[in-house]
Structure formats: structure tokens, C-alpha cells
Design a protein around this motif. Structure first.
Motif, mmCIF file in Angstrom:
data_model
loop_
_atom_site.group_PDB
_atom_site.id
_atom_site.type_symbol
_atom_site.label_atom_id
_atom_site.label_comp_id
_atom_site.label_asym_id
_atom_site.label_seq_id
_atom_site.Cartn_x
_atom_site.Cartn_y
_atom_site.Cartn_z
ATOM 1 N N LEU A 1 -5.453 1.437 -8.277
ATOM 2 C CA LEU A 1 -4.747 2.704 -8.398
ATOM 3 C C LEU A 1 -5.692 3.675 -9.102
ATOM 4 N N LYS B 1 5.742 -0.759 -15.617
ATOM 5 C CA LYS B 1 5.478 0.238 -14.589
ATOM 6 C C LYS B 1 3.974 0.349 -14.326
ATOM 7 N N ALA C 1 -1.835 4.748 -13.544
ATOM 8 C CA ALA C 1 -3.122 5.153 -12.986
ATOM 9 C C ALA C 1 -4.231 4.385 -13.695
ATOM 10 N N GLU D 1 0.826 -1.211 0.000
ATOM 11 C CA GLU D 1 0.000 0.000 0.000
ATOM 12 C C GLU D 1 0.862 1.264 0.000
ATOM 13 N N GLU D 2 2.011 1.191 0.660
ATOM 14 C CA GLU D 2 2.884 2.365 0.756
ATOM 15 C C GLU D 2 3.578 2.678 -0.565
ATOM 16 N N PHE D 3 4.041 1.645 -1.271
ATOM 17 C CA PHE D 3 4.893 1.872 -2.438
ATOM 18 C C PHE D 3 4.176 1.723 -3.781
ATOM 19 N N ALA D 4 2.966 1.188 -3.787
ATOM 20 C CA ALA D 4 2.258 0.988 -5.059
ATOM 21 C C ALA D 4 1.743 2.332 -5.573
ATOM 22 N N ARG D 5 2.490 2.921 -6.470
ATOM 23 C CA ARG D 5 2.152 4.202 -7.070
ATOM 24 C C ARG D 5 2.449 4.140 -8.565
ATOM 25 N N PRO D 6 1.745 4.903 -9.369
ATOM 26 C CA PRO D 6 2.077 4.938 -10.796
ATOM 27 C C PRO D 6 3.552 5.281 -11.008
#
Length: 269
Positions: free
Chosen positions: A266, A238, A241, A185-190
Motif C-alpha cells: 500500500l 485497519k 498507507a 486488490e480491489e478492496f485493500a485500501r487504507p
């Protein structure tokens, strides 16, 4: 924690397991159990071996557990022998050599059970994983009078009901698995590749003493998904969004794992 800095089950717990194994031998009229294990998925194919010996090998291993007398453990690789001697609770730990299991067979001879009734405990009775064909062929040729009996399923049944000590280890595995999902949850970013995200998730349990059991991470666009399930091998792709991140995570505490299967959306831009 023991003096060798490995977590240990109590003597009472190990004696309980050995008594159950000998009870199985009594009920089936066996002179010994011969257990085989392989590395498998992060040593999960060593679970039977570990249950009796407190040791899991990264390669193949055999354990002779006789009805009377001392057990003997044979590890597959010589450079693993020293660590095996530290971790295993049995005093007789040897290098099993390569090719046919001749050294293990020599010990069956030394125990005078080469013509007896020997219970085979393989990896997983669900998949009929017993022992390698070539090894079984060798043993049958060397011990033509032996009565070989597959007791893998019955041995598995001994392990199904967990003790209080085992449940505590499972709880720790569940805690480590939760840490992994928190990191997700912390690192899952586009912009982060799947492979990097998987590495950051793994770090969350490794620094706490956990082991990787199952670590599946896959992202797919929610508007045009290409898979309903997480893949076993994360990619360099990668995250974007609008993706849905599919995960199957099992972090383990010395073989005792929790498990979580959670989707993480996301938000679209």
C-alpha cells in the motif's frame, strides 16, 4: 452437475479409484480398508474419505471399504446424516453414534472380518494422524485376533497422480483463488480492517461456488515489519498507507484448491 445439484465425478473415475484401492488390498493381503476422517481445516482431513465416497463430513467419520461386498459409511453427527446420504455414492450410510465406534465395529463383525487383516487409513501420514487412541484401544480389545496395518502412506500414494477429471476441478479451484486475489486488490485500501478485507475476499469465491481452504491476511508496516508471514487469524487492525499486505489464499472447488501467496504494498502517503 448431478440431479441433486452437487458436482460429481464420473462413474468411470470413481470405479478407477475403487480399483486402485482394491489393488492396494490385494498387494498387502488385506480384507478391508478402514478409513478415518475428521473435519480438520475446512474438511481437508476428510480427503481420503472423499476420494472413495464423494462425501466429506464436518465431524468425524469412518468408512469400511471391504475387498468384497458393499462399503459402509458412518458419520459422526446425526443431523448430518440426511445430507450424507444424498452426497455419498454408497447406499449404506449410517449415524456412527458418539463415543467408541461400536456401530462401525458391528459392521466389521457382520462382514466376518473382525479376525482378518485390516488396513487403517488415517488423516495424514506426514503427521502420523491415524485414528483416535481411545477408538484404536476399543477396536483392539473387541477384535483381539485382528491384524491391523497402517497403510495411510500407501493410500496417499494412490491419490498423488491426479486424473484428468481431478485436474479440471483443480483448475476451477485455481480460478476461484484468483478471484479472491482480485478482490484483495480491489478492496485493500487504507482504513479497511483486516477482518473486513478477509470477508470481502471470501465473498468473491463463495458466490461462485467456492469453499474456503486457507485464508490468511495480515498487514504490517514496511518501515517496521512485525511478521514475515501472513497470520492465520485476521485482526481488527485497519490497513495504513505504507503497509505491506501479506496473504496466503486457497479457495477450493469441493476440496480441490488453488493457492496463492502474494504480497501487496500500500503506497505511502
Amino acid at each position: 452437475m448431478s440431479d441433486d445439484h452437487y458436482p460429481r465425478f464420473s462413474d468411470d473415475e470413481m470405479n478407477r479409484r475403487h480399483a486402485l484401492a482394491r489393488g492396494l488390498m490385494d498387494s498387502e493381503g488385506l480384507d478391508a480398508l478402514l478409513l478415518y476422517g475428521f473435519g480438520g481445516t475446512n474438511r481437508s482431513a476428510q480427503a481420503n474419505m472423499f476420494w472413495l465416497s464423494a462425501y466429506r463430513d464436518f465431524n468425524q467419520a469412518y468408512l469400511i471399504f471391504p475387498k468384497g461386498g458393499d462399503a459402509s459409511l458412518f458419520v459422526g453427527l446425526y443431523n448430518h446424516l440426511h445430507n450424507a446420504k444424498v452426497q455419498a455414492i454408497f447406499s449404506d450410510v449410517r449415524h456412527g453414534a458418539y463415543g467408541n465406534p461400536e456401530k462401525m465395529a458391528d459392521q466389521l463383525d457382520a462382514l466376518a472380518i473382525g479376525a482378518g487383516r485390516i488396513g487403517l487409513v488415517g488423516i495424514n501420514p506426514r503427521f502420523k494422524n491415524l485414528i483416535p487412541f481411545e477408538h484404536m484401544d476399543y477396536l483392539k480389545e473387541r477384535f483381539p485376533e485382528a491384524d491391523w496395518m497402517d497403510v495411510s502412506a500407501k493410500f496417499r500414494d494412490l491419490r498423488i497422480v491426479k486424473s484428468a477429471e481431478e485436474i479440471e476441478w483443480i483448475r476451477e479451484g485455481a480460478r476461484l483463488s484468483d478471484l479472491t486475489m482480485t478482490a484483495c486488490e480491489e478492496f485493500a485500501r487504507p482504513g479497511i480492517p483486516e477482518i473486513e478485507l478477509a470477508g470481502r475476499m471470501a465473498a468473491a469465491f463463495r458466490v461462485e461456488g467456492g469453499e474456503q481452504q486457507t485464508h490468511f491476511v495480515t498487514a504490517t508496516p514496511m518501515v517496521d515489519p512485525h511478521t514475515p508471514l501472513p497470520w492465520q487469524n485476521p485482526r481488527q487492525r485497519k490497513l495504513e498507507a505504507g503497509d505491506i499486505l501479506l496473504t496466503e489464499i486457497s479457495a477450493a472447488y469441493f476440496g480441490y484448491a488453488g493457492q496463492g501467496l502474494r504480497p501487496l504494498p500500500l503506497a505511502a502517503g
